[in-house]
Each structure stands twice: as structure tokens, then as C-alpha cells.
Design a protein around this motif. Structure first.
Motif, PDB file in Angstrom:
ATOM      1  N   SER A   1      25.190  33.190  57.109  1.00 14.58           N
ATOM      2  CA  SER A   1      24.715  34.338  57.876  1.00 14.58           C
ATOM      3  C   SER A   1      25.874  34.857  58.718  1.00 14.58           C
ATOM      4  CB  SER A   1      23.522  33.962  58.765  1.00 14.58           C
ATOM      5  OG  SER A   1      23.913  33.024  59.735  1.00 14.58           O
ATOM      6  N   GLY A   2      25.827  36.142  59.012  1.00 17.23           N
ATOM      7  CA  GLY A   2      26.866  36.750  59.831  1.00 17.23           C
ATOM      8  C   GLY A   2      28.110  37.107  59.044  1.00 17.23           C
ATOM      9  N   ARG A   3      29.197  37.295  59.774  1.00 19.10           N
ATOM     10  CA  ARG A   3      30.471  37.714  59.185  1.00 19.10           C
ATOM     11  C   ARG A   3      31.204  36.518  58.587  1.00 19.10           C
ATOM     12  NH1 ARG A   3      33.207  42.529  59.857  1.00 19.10           N
ATOM     13  NH2 ARG A   3      35.353  42.413  59.155  1.00 19.10           N
ATOM     14  N   HIS A   4      31.717  36.699  57.368  1.00 22.20           N
ATOM     15  CA  HIS A   4      32.488  35.663  56.681  1.00 22.20           C
ATOM     16  C   HIS A   4      33.579  36.319  55.854  1.00 22.20           C
ATOM     17  CE1 HIS A   4      30.336  31.906  57.523  1.00 22.20           C
ATOM     18  NE2 HIS A   4      29.269  32.697  57.676  1.00 22.20           N
ATOM     19  N   LEU A   5      34.389  35.497  55.242  1.00 23.91           N
ATOM     20  CA  LEU A   5      35.431  35.972  54.349  1.00 23.91           C
ATOM     21  C   LEU A   5      35.324  35.183  53.048  1.00 23.91           C
ATOM     22  CD1 LEU A   5      38.988  36.959  55.191  1.00 23.91           C
ATOM     23  CD2 LEU A   5      38.649  35.323  53.369  1.00 23.91           C
ATOM     24  N   ILE A   6      35.404  35.881  51.924  1.00 20.75           N
ATOM     25  CA  ILE A   6      35.433  35.236  50.609  1.00 20.75           C
ATOM     26  C   ILE A   6      36.850  35.350  50.076  1.00 20.75           C
ATOM     27  CG2 ILE A   6      34.653  35.374  48.209  1.00 20.75           C
ATOM     28  CD1 ILE A   6      31.915  36.243  49.262  1.00 20.75           C
ATOM     29  N   LEU A   7      37.421  34.217  49.719  1.00 19.36           N
ATOM     30  CA  LEU A   7      38.747  34.166  49.117  1.00 19.36           C
ATOM     31  C   LEU A   7      38.592  33.983  47.620  1.00 19.36           C
ATOM     32  CD1 LEU A   7      41.879  33.859  49.162  1.00 19.36           C
ATOM     33  CD2 LEU A   7      41.477  31.397  49.520  1.00 19.36           C
ATOM     34  N   GLY A   8      39.065  34.962  46.848  1.00 17.58           N
ATOM     35  CA  GLY A   8      39.090  34.859  45.395  1.00 17.58           C
ATOM     36  C   GLY A   8      40.475  34.441  44.947  1.00 17.58           C
ATOM     37  N   VAL A   9      40.537  33.468  44.042  1.00 16.35           N
ATOM     38  CA  VAL A   9      41.816  32.986  43.514  1.00 16.35           C
ATOM     39  C   VAL A   9      41.762  33.069  41.988  1.00 16.35           C
ATOM     40  CG1 VAL A   9      43.455  31.063  43.404  1.00 16.35           C
ATOM     41  CG2 VAL A   9      42.067  31.397  45.469  1.00 16.35           C
ATOM     42  N   TRP A  10      42.660  33.858  41.414  1.00 14.31           N
ATOM     43  CA  TRP A  10      42.791  33.996  39.963  1.00 14.31           C
ATOM     44  C   TRP A  10      44.002  33.168  39.561  1.00 14.31           C
ATOM     45  CZ3 TRP A  10      45.301  38.943  37.582  1.00 14.31           C
ATOM     46  CH2 TRP A  10      45.431  38.791  36.196  1.00 14.31           C
ATOM     47  N   THR A  11      43.775  32.039  38.900  1.00 12.92           N
ATOM     48  CA  THR A  11      44.852  31.117  38.542  1.00 12.92           C
ATOM     49  C   THR A  11      45.384  31.435  37.156  1.00 12.92           C
ATOM     50  OG1 THR A  11      43.810  29.411  39.900  1.00 12.92           O
ATOM     51  CG2 THR A  11      45.517  28.689  38.358  1.00 12.92           C
ATOM     52  N   ILE A  12      46.689  31.663  37.072  1.00 10.46           N
ATOM     53  CA  ILE A  12      47.363  31.979  35.820  1.00 10.46           C
ATOM     54  C   ILE A  12      47.648  30.672  35.074  1.00 10.46           C
ATOM     55  CG2 ILE A  12      49.373  33.129  34.805  1.00 10.46           C
ATOM     56  CD1 ILE A  12      47.325  34.938  36.361  1.00 10.46           C
ATOM     57  N   ALA A  13      47.448  30.676  33.753  1.00 10.25           N
ATOM     58  CA  ALA A  13      47.549  29.447  32.965  1.00 10.25           C
ATOM     59  C   ALA A  13      48.983  29.010  32.687  1.00 10.25           C
ATOM     60  CB  ALA A  13      46.793  29.615  31.645  1.00 10.25           C
ATOM     61  N   ASP A  14      49.887  29.952  32.425  1.00  7.36           N
ATOM     62  CA  ASP A  14      51.202  29.546  31.918  1.00  7.36           C
ATOM     63  C   ASP A  14      52.363  29.889  32.846  1.00  7.36           C
ATOM     64  OD1 ASP A  14      50.985  32.249  31.549  1.00  7.36           O
ATOM     65  OD2 ASP A  14      51.432  32.239  29.409  1.00  7.36           O
ATOM     66  N   THR A  15      52.086  30.032  34.136  1.00  4.31           N
ATOM     67  CA  THR A  15      53.144  30.149  35.148  1.00  4.31           C
ATOM     68  C   THR A  15      52.712  29.302  36.341  1.00  4.31           C
ATOM     69  OG1 THR A  15      52.292  31.975  36.494  1.00  4.31           O
ATOM     70  CG2 THR A  15      53.472  32.581  34.449  1.00  4.31           C
ATOM     71  N   GLY A  16      53.540  29.246  37.349  1.00  2.00           N
ATOM     72  CA  GLY A  16      53.217  28.501  38.560  1.00  2.00           C
ATOM     73  C   GLY A  16      52.505  29.327  39.603  1.00  2.00           C
ATOM     74  N   ASN A  17      51.923  30.460  39.208  1.00  3.98           N
ATOM     75  CA  ASN A  17      51.376  31.393  40.185  1.00  3.98           C
ATOM     76  C   ASN A  17      49.882  31.653  40.028  1.00  3.98           C
ATOM     77  OD1 ASN A  17      53.876  31.720  41.378  1.00  3.98           O
ATOM     78  ND2 ASN A  17      54.435  33.416  40.046  1.00  3.98           N
ATOM     79  N   ALA A  18      49.340  32.266  41.074  1.00  4.76           N
ATOM     80  CA  ALA A  18      47.949  32.718  41.109  1.00  4.76           C
ATOM     81  C   ALA A  18      47.921  34.017  41.895  1.00  4.76           C
ATOM     82  CB  ALA A  18      47.053  31.670  41.777  1.00  4.76           C
ATOM     83  N   PHE A  19      46.819  34.737  41.794  1.00  5.71           N
ATOM     84  CA  PHE A  19      46.616  35.950  42.576  1.00  5.71           C
ATOM     85  C   PHE A  19      45.500  35.687  43.574  1.00  5.71           C
ATOM     86  CE2 PHE A  19      48.963  37.378  39.012  1.00  5.71           C
ATOM     87  CZ  PHE A  19      49.779  38.365  39.525  1.00  5.71           C
ATOM     88  N   TYR A  20      45.668  36.230  44.785  1.00  7.84           N
ATOM     89  CA  TYR A  20      44.768  35.968  45.901  1.00  7.84           C
ATOM     90  C   TYR A  20      44.145  37.272  46.377  1.00  7.84           C
ATOM     91  CZ  TYR A  20      46.946  31.399  45.945  1.00  7.84           C
ATOM     92  OH  TYR A  20      47.388  30.157  45.591  1.00  7.84           O
ATOM     93  N   ALA A  21      42.860  37.213  46.743  1.00  7.46           N
ATOM     94  CA  ALA A  21      42.165  38.389  47.240  1.00  7.46           C
ATOM     95  C   ALA A  21      41.168  37.967  48.317  1.00  7.46           C
ATOM     96  CB  ALA A  21      41.451  39.116  46.105  1.00  7.46           C
ATOM     97  N   CYS A  22      41.328  38.506  49.513  1.00  4.74           N
ATOM     98  CA  CYS A  22      40.403  38.242  50.619  1.00  4.74           C
ATOM     99  C   CYS A  22      39.441  39.404  50.756  1.00  4.74           C
ATOM    100  CB  CYS A  22      41.170  38.057  51.919  1.00  4.74           C
ATOM    101  SG  CYS A  22      41.997  36.462  52.063  1.00  4.74           S
ATOM    102  N   SER A  23      38.155  39.078  50.784  1.00  5.98           N
ATOM    103  CA  SER A  23      37.099  40.082  50.938  1.00  5.98           C
ATOM    104  C   SER A  23      36.279  39.751  52.168  1.00  5.98           C
ATOM    105  CB  SER A  23      36.193  40.095  49.706  1.00  5.98           C
ATOM    106  OG  SER A  23      36.921  40.403  48.547  1.00  5.98           O
ATOM    107  N   ASP A  24      36.239  40.665  53.120  1.00  5.12           N
ATOM    108  CA  ASP A  24      35.434  40.495  54.317  1.00  5.12           C
ATOM    109  C   ASP A  24      33.991  40.871  53.978  1.00  5.12           C
ATOM    110  OD1 ASP A  24      37.439  40.061  56.764  1.00  5.12           O
ATOM    111  OD2 ASP A  24      38.337  41.399  55.257  1.00  5.12           O
ATOM    112  N   VAL A  25      33.062  39.994  54.342  1.00  2.00           N
ATOM    113  CA  VAL A  25      31.653  40.209  53.985  1.00  2.00           C
ATOM    114  C   VAL A  25      30.776  39.926  55.195  1.00  2.00           C
ATOM    115  CG1 VAL A  25      32.049  39.617  51.556  1.00  2.00           C
ATOM    116  CG2 VAL A  25      31.311  37.829  53.152  1.00  2.00           C
ATOM    117  N   ARG A  26      29.540  40.437  55.107  1.00  2.07           N
ATOM    118  CA  ARG A  26      28.523  40.148  56.120  1.00  2.07           C
ATOM    119  C   ARG A  26      27.256  39.748  55.394  1.00  2.07           C
ATOM    120  NH1 ARG A  26      28.562  41.157  61.214  1.00  2.07           N
ATOM    121  NH2 ARG A  26      30.180  42.740  61.061  1.00  2.07           N
TER     122      ARG A  26
END
Length: 195
Positions: free
Chosen positions: A169-194
Motif C-alpha cells: 500500500s502507498g508509494r513504492h518503486l518497482i525495479l525491473g531488471v532485463w538480464t542479457i544472456a551473452d554479455t556481462g550486462n543487464a538493463f535497469y528500469a525504475c518505475s514509481d508506483v502507488r
């Protein structure tokens, strides 16, 4: 003319090989539902965003979250200093998407360049999280509330998957992480939600 064309093609081939050798992911993307901070900057809803306003799909950092990856306080920018505005909590005033706790939600990623994918994972902030401070690992529930395995497949231009939202309940943040299979990286996305 033939020699110039051959030289140009050879040069482009060498450049492409050099870029591939860097190990950097060739895919880019961001969450569109719930809308991410980088999308809010990219579409002009939020101003004063710096470089991310022109590069919303470029929040790339080391994979392995939460054990590795961006440092605490730099998670929303993927540890990338060029996009530090995403880590600025703006006094807790980022626009927030209204969600119903415990309901089914369709998460949507916009993929501007496809890349082999391990998974998509979603974390949410703990109850009592302070939205006026930069995000840390301690602010998040330790386990993702949704993990979508991808088994190394290439995503399409839009990736949608459904999952049950946590009971919050209330204000929160959702962190989405898209993990790439064949490199050492991922993509990050913060979404503010209520909730």
C-alpha cells in the motif's frame, strides 16, 4: 570507385568487430508499463533529466543483481554516471503509476535493439521505504516478486508478460531488471508506483 567501396566496407567490418569485442550488450530497452523514470524523461513528462531524455533505452549496467551490479544509490541509473538524474529521488515527487495490490498486471518492455535474454526480474521496495532517498538494496524486498525466464531467446520489439502484483500500500518503486544472456550486462528500469 570499387577500391573506395571495398575500403569503406572493410572499415565498417573492422569497426563492427571492435564493437562486438567490447562485450557490451547490443540490445536496449526500458519498461513502458509501469512507466519507468527514463520513459518519463524521454517523453518529456519530467524535465531536467540530462542525457537520459535522449537515450531512455540505454540504462545498462553490470548484471548479477542483487549480488553484483550497480552500487547502492546508483541502481536506477544502472551505475551509469551519465544518467545520474534517474537516481535523484526528486523529494519523492516522480510521477507514480497507480496499481492495485494483488492484481494481475501486464508488464511491458520496449526493446529498441534485440539481444539474447536470460530473464526479466521485478523487485519492489519494502514497506516503510523512504521515497525521498536514492534506492539501495536494503530498500528492496530481497527476492523478486516476478521472474520471467527467457532461456537465451531474442525478445521482440515489445515484450509483455503478466504477473501478480505484491500486496503493498502507498508509494513504492518497482525495479525491473532485463538480464542479457551473452554479455556481462543487464538493463535497469525504475518505475514509481502507488498501490
Amino acid at each position: 570507385m570499387q577500391r573506395k567501396l571495398t575500403s569503406l566496407l572493410l572499415g565498417l567490418g573492422l569497426l563492427g568487430g571492435a564493437l562486438a569485442a567490447t562485450g557490451s550488450a547490443q540490445g536496449h530497452g526500458y519498461t513502458d508499463s509501469p512507466v519507468s523514470r527514463q520513459q518519463l524523461c524521454g517523453n518529456g513528462t519530467v524535465r531536467g533529466c540530462g542525457q537520459i531524455q535522449w537515450e531512455p533505452p540505454s540504462v545498462e549496467g553490470l548484471k548479477g543483481f542483487p549480488n553484483r551490479g550497480p552500487a547502492d544509490g546508483r541502481i536506477c541509473a544502472g551505475g551509469n554516471g551519465r544518467f545520474a538524474e534517474l537516481d535523484d529521488p526528486r523529494g519523492g515527487s516522480w510521477p507514480a503509476t497507480t496499481l492495485s495490490p494483488g492484481s494481475n498486471h501486464t508488464f511491458v518492455w520496449r526493446i529498441t535493439a534485440r539481444h539474447a535474454t536470460t530473464d526479466f526480474r521485478y523487485y519492489v521496495t519494502r514497506d516503510g521505504w523512504d521515497p525521498t532517498k536514492p534506492l539501495t538494496r536494503a530498500d528492496l524486498d530481497p527476492q523478486p516478486f516476478l521472474t520471467v525466464p527467457f532461456g537465451g531467446r531474442l525478445p521482440g520489439a515489445t515484450v509483455s508478460h503478466s504477473g501478480v502484483l505484491p500486496q503493498k500500500s502507498g508509494r513504492h518503486l518497482i525495479l525491473g531488471v532485463w538480464t542479457i544472456a551473452d554479455t556481462g550486462n543487464a538493463f535497469y528500469a525504475c518505475s514509481d508506483v502507488r498501490f
